[in-house]
Each structure stands twice: as structure tokens, then as C-alpha cells.
Design a protein around this motif. Structure first.
Motif, mmCIF file in Angstrom:
data_model
loop_
_atom_site.group_PDB
_atom_site.id
_atom_site.type_symbol
_atom_site.label_atom_id
_atom_site.label_comp_id
_atom_site.label_asym_id
_atom_site.label_seq_id
_atom_site.Cartn_x
_atom_site.Cartn_y
_atom_site.Cartn_z
ATOM 1 N N GLY A 202 0.801 -1.214 0.000
ATOM 2 C CA GLY A 202 0.000 0.000 0.000
ATOM 3 C C GLY A 202 0.831 1.261 0.000
ATOM 4 N N LEU A 203 0.179 2.373 0.288
ATOM 5 C CA LEU A 203 0.822 3.680 0.266
ATOM 6 C C LEU A 203 0.951 4.296 1.652
ATOM 7 N N LEU A 204 0.509 3.582 2.675
ATOM 8 C CA LEU A 204 0.409 4.160 4.020
ATOM 9 C C LEU A 204 1.680 3.890 4.825
ATOM 10 N N PRO A 205 2.409 4.940 5.208
ATOM 11 C CA PRO A 205 3.545 4.716 6.114
ATOM 12 C C PRO A 205 3.019 4.171 7.437
ATOM 13 N N LEU A 206 3.653 3.130 7.925
ATOM 14 C CA LEU A 206 3.148 2.466 9.127
ATOM 15 C C LEU A 206 4.064 2.712 10.306
ATOM 16 N N ASP A 207 3.500 3.255 11.356
ATOM 17 C CA ASP A 207 4.203 3.356 12.635
ATOM 18 C C ASP A 207 3.566 2.330 13.558
ATOM 19 N N PRO A 208 4.138 1.141 13.674
ATOM 20 C CA PRO A 208 3.481 0.078 14.427
ATOM 21 C C PRO A 208 3.376 0.349 15.916
#
Length: 545
Positions: A202-208
């Protein structure tokens, strides 16, 4: 043992069948949620204590910062981060319960649902436990049935995929639609790329860690005041939302026409056969038994209202239960008609739970029998003191079928005061049904208008659910007329919001919180008939045909 198929030698065909049926066999059962919680010993969640605190910050769990096009929340579990030798299944399930339950607190999520991504991409057998996967799927289908739109199992290794695909053929169509095995490359067909994290294409930066850290850092500042007061786990959420069996008005009419009064009575008989899902230990202790008006009408330990601890008090017990409303946790407190010895406890509860409205569906005496104590000053200007609570009758407004009394409460320990409105419905015989369904519906409308007005008057002081703190509802035992009133409110609210309802489903869920709610077949049938009369008066029937 090779890593490609280590599980297969241990899974005979019968074991695989049992695995899938156990995991996916019953979407929509609230009872399965209770069973899962009790089986796993998940009773009280302490997110700031170890080991749960570290698990919440492990990065395995997160709720994405975006919603899908329908408005559903998207929750993510990353299997490759799990280390079975370091973290037990019990802690994983606690974390999943906590995070998903906090995710569905949002009204928008309650309305539009939840998508769960079970991300197995990049995981290997050292990250996988068959028993844990079964429990996760059980938790999802039992604990969040009404809100769970679908489960996407992404990038499953072959040793998980092969037995699952074989047995998915045995699943019912509705279940097959809601739980899907998805290749990483095909995930964008189920969710837009701007709703997916980068590592899933996807295009979403993920900060877990970000969402979880924010959640934990802000839980004391932003927790719903009702949740803080009730003393039951945040995970214990069963708000009434449209389930798979919801009926439109046309289906409801066909159902009622097909079963008729006798068939609806038989439907109720089947509901009565279901045993309460919890225990009654506190209500049955010797000291507390005298606080019950009726020895066979008790509070479940899991949903009872606990009074705040006071010095020299032997018990926190009151015969009162939290009950969820339509898309609202703890919308009601269902309770018995107060006894003289419990007047003080009753007013303490009203004060501690920030109650704004009390609904009384009985007279104090009926047929020569005492049904409820006179627990408030009856005449305008009257004053009574119950324990450390002083109650003043400021005004009485009499209507054709009910009275409305404005009461001022004074807490003599902290010198604070609050206003509470007391409604008493006067046209409802014990064990029977109101002489007119429409007068009760009009009464319900008056109660809800007052609740909205009182919540609005609190302004920024109220930070909980937009519909406000719980309303106290009682009759004599607190199950018959009380349950009928609450069931009618829930069903009519859903009808107004979604155009659907299901009386049977509503009553079954209510009885898991206030045991034995709705006492007679006639009360159960009355709910159906009242909805029909309301729909006719509102001109909804022609619109549904």
C-alpha cells in the motif's frame, strides 16, 4: 522437520475439520465471546502492568490511521513479530482483546464495522502456533461479531494454507465471505492501496508503535468516565448493533404473521431455556442475600454494579446490573425496586454513576402487595436523607400515564449537588403489559428527550458517550417490565437508525447482562406488537412494502 509443512504430519483429516469448525463455526454468538473470555481467564485487563504493557507496545498489533471506503476501522496483527518462546498465548489474547475493544469504542466504527488483517507474510513456523491461531479466530468471531466485517488472512505459509483451503469448502457461504485467504499481490482488490501499509503493497507509512503508545499514554486522560466508574473490563463490550439476523420491517411483519402470538410465545420459551453465561457468587453470599428483593432474581458477577468502597462497609453489592443499549455501552442500569434497607445504596449508585434519569415502571403497591419502597420524597418540597445523600423534591409534573419529578441530590460528604429526573409509568400491571403500547412509546420518548436535555446541560463536563451516562430502569424485580422497556428502546433505536431490528437477538443479548430479563411470553410478544403499532403510526409500513 522441514519448514514448508511441519504442521501437516500432525493434522489428520478429522483434526483439520475440527480446527476450521472450531475457529469459524459460529459468527454472531455473544455467548461464544463470554465462553472465550472465561476459558482464557481474561477477566480484568491492566494495560499499564507487565507483561500486557510490553505486549501492547511490541508492534504486533495496531489500528491503522485510515478507514476503508465504507468507514470501517482496519486492525492489523503481524504474525512474524510473535515469539512463542517469549510470550504466552494468554498475553497475546489479552492484548488483542484490549486493542480491538478500544478500536470499536468509536461511534463511527460501531456504525461501519471493523476489518481485521491477519498478516502472516514473512512468518515462518517459529512464529506460528496452531493453538494460538485457533484462539485468535475464535476471539474474532465470538467477541466482535456484529462489528466484524471481514478477516483477511494475508500471505499465509503453505503449512497453514493447505489445510485451511481444504476445509473452507465446508464453511457456510456467509462465513466464507467474511473470512478470506488473500495473496499479498491481491490484497489491493479488497482494500484500496491508500488504506494499506507499505509493507503490504500500500501507500500508508506504518508506525506500528505510534497508535499503541498514544492509546496507553492517553488512556487515563481520555477514558470514557462511565468505563472508569463501572469497574468492568473494557473488553467486556456487547453493545447492540445490527447482526446477521436483523430484519427489515417487511421481514419483521412476515415473521410476526407467520408465527402469530402462539409462535412468538414458543420463541420466548426457547430463549428461556438458555442459561445465564456467568455466575452469581456475590449475590448469593450470606451478607448480600438480604439485599435482594427476590431470592431468585440475582445479579451476574460479570455485569453487576459495584458501589465504591467506603470505610467500614462490608460489601459493595447492590442488586443492579449494567446493560448495553443500541450502539451504547452501559446505556442502562437495570435494578430492583429499592428496599428500605437499600435506599442509601440506591442513591449512592445514582450519584457514583452520574445518573441523570431514573425510570420506574411500577407502583409502590399493586394488588395489596409491596412492590417497591418509597425511596424518594413524594410531595413537592419534601426532603429525605438516605445515608449521606439528601434528596429534595423540587417539582412534580403529572401526566395522563406517568409522573415526572425533578429531584435535587446533595452529597453531604463533599457538599456537591446534582439534579436527577424521576419518571414513574403508572399504567403497567405486574407480570402484564401496558394497556396501550403507544402510551408506553410516548413515555419512552419523554424519557429520552429529558436524557438528551440533561446531557446537553452538562456541557464539557460530560466526556463520555454522546447519549450520556446510564439511565436507571427498575420495576419490582428489575427484569420483567424493566427488560421490556429496554428491549423496546433498543429495537426502536435500531429501526430508526438502520431500518432493521431483531427482538429475539436483542432479548437474548440483554439476558446475558441482566439475567432472566423479560419475565413472561406476553411481555415478549408485547415488544413485537408495540413495534408494529409504532411503525403503523409513523407510516413506516407502507414505505417498507
Amino acid at each position: 522437520m522441514g519448514k514448508c509443512s511441519p504442521a501437516l504430519p500432525h493434522l489428520s483429516q478429522l483434526i483439520v475439520v475440527a480446527y476450521i469448525e472450531d475457529c469459524l463455526g459460529g459468527f454472531g454468538s455473544f455467548e461464544s465471546k463470554c465462553e472465550t473470555r472465561l476459558k482464557e481467564g481474561i477477566v480484568k485487563l491492566q494495560p499499564q502492568e507487565e507483561p500486557l504493557h510490553s505486549e501492547l507496545l511490541s508492534g504486533k498489533f495496531t489500528v491503522l490511521s485510515v478507514r476503508d471506503p465504507s468507514g470501517a476501522s482496519i486492525a492489523l496483527y503481524t504474525a512474524k513479530l510473535h515469539r512463542p518462546n517469549k510470550t504466552g498465548n494468554h498475553v497475546v489474547l489479552q492484548a488483542l482483546f484490549y486493542l480491538l475493544d478500544r478500536a470499536v469504542e468509536s461511534f463511527e466504527t460501531q456504525r461501519n464495522g471493523l476489518v481485521f488483517i491477519y498478516d502472516m507474510a514473512g512468518s515462518n513456523y517459529t512464529n506460528f502456533e496452531l493453538d494460538l491461531s485457533k484462539k485468535i479466530l475464535n476471539l474474532l468471531k465470538g467477541a466482535f461479531p456484529a462489528r466484524l466485517k471481514k478477516v483477511l488472512i494475508v500471505g499465509a505459509p503453505v503449512w497453514f494454507r493447505v489445510p485451511y483451503n481444504l476445509l473452507s469448502l465446508l464453511l457456510k457461504e456467509k462465513l466464507r465471505e467474511r473470512v478470506q485467504m488473500v495473496k499479498m499481490s491481491d490484497l489491493h482488490q479488497h482494500l484500496p492501496r491508500d488504506c494499506l501499509p507499505e509493507h503490504l503493497g500500500g501507500l500508508l507509512p506504518l508506525d506500528p508503535h505510534g497508535w499503541n503508545e498514544q492509546l496507553l499514554a492517553g488512556q487515563n486522560a481520555h477514558v470514557d468516565p462511565v468505563d472508569e466508574l463501572v469497574g468492568i473490563p473494557l473488553a467486556d463490550s456487547s453493545v447492540h448493533t445490527p447482526g446477521l439476523e436483523a430484519m427489515c420491517l417487511q421481514e419483521f411483519m412476515a415473521h410476526l404473521g407467520r408465527l402469530q402470538r402462539s409462535g412468538i410465545h414458543l420463541e420466548y420459551v426457547e430463549i428461556r431455556k438458555e442459561q445465564p453465561p456467568g455466575t452469581f457468587h456475590c449475590a448469593l453470599t450470606a451478607y448480600n442475600q438480604e439485599r435482594n428483593r427476590y431470592g431468585d432474581v440475582l445479579c451476574l458477577d460479570q455485569t453487576r454494579v459495584c458501589l465504591k468502597t467506603r470505610q467500614n462497609e462490608r460489601s459493595d453489592y447492590i442488586n443492579a446490573s449494567f446493560m448495553d443499549g443500541y450502539k451504547q455501552k452501559n446505556a442502562y442500569i437495570g435494578t430492583q425496586g429499592p428496599l428500605e434497607k437499600t435506599y442509601g445504596d440506591f442513591w449512592r449508585m445514582v450519584w457514583e454513576q452520574n445518573v441523570l434519569v431514573i425510570v420506574m415502571a411500577t407502583r409502590t403497591n399493586e394488588g395489596g402487595r409491596k412492590k417497591c419502597g418509597q425511596y424518594w420524597p413524594l410531595e413537592e418540597g419534601g426532603q429525605e436523607v438516605y445515608s449521606h445523600m439528601a434528596v429534595v423534591n423540587q417539582r412534580v409534573d403529572n401526566h395522563s400515564h406517568y409522573s415526572q419529578t425533578t429531584l435535587e441530590l446533595y452529597n453531604m460528604e463533599n457538599c456537591e449537588q446534582k439534579q436527577v429526573t424521576h419518571f414513574q409509568y403508572l399504567s403497567w400491571p405486574d407480570y402484564g403489559v401496558p394497556t396501550s403500547a403507544l402510551t408506553l412509546i410516548d413515555f419512552l420518548g419523554a424519557v429520552k428527550r429529558q436524557q438528551r436535555q440533561a446531557v446537553k446541560g452538562m456541557g464539557p463536563r460530560w466526556r463520555g458517550h454522546p447519549l450520556g451516562p446510564p439511565m436507571v430502569v427498575h420495576c419490582s424485580a428489575g427484569i420483567g417490565r424493566t427488560g421490556t422497556f429496554c428491549a423496546l428502546d433498543i429495537c426502536l433505536s435500531q429501526l430508526q437508525d438502520m431500518g432493521t431490528l431483531n427482538v429475539c437477538q436483542t432479548v437474548r443479548w440483554m439476558r446475558t447482562q441482566r439475567a432472566f430479563t423479560i419475565q413472561t411470553p406476553d411481555q415478549y410478544y408485547f415488544c413485537h406488537n408495540a413495534i408494529l403499532e409504532h411503525a403503523q403510526r409513523q407510516g413506516l409500513l407502507s414505505a417498507s412494502q
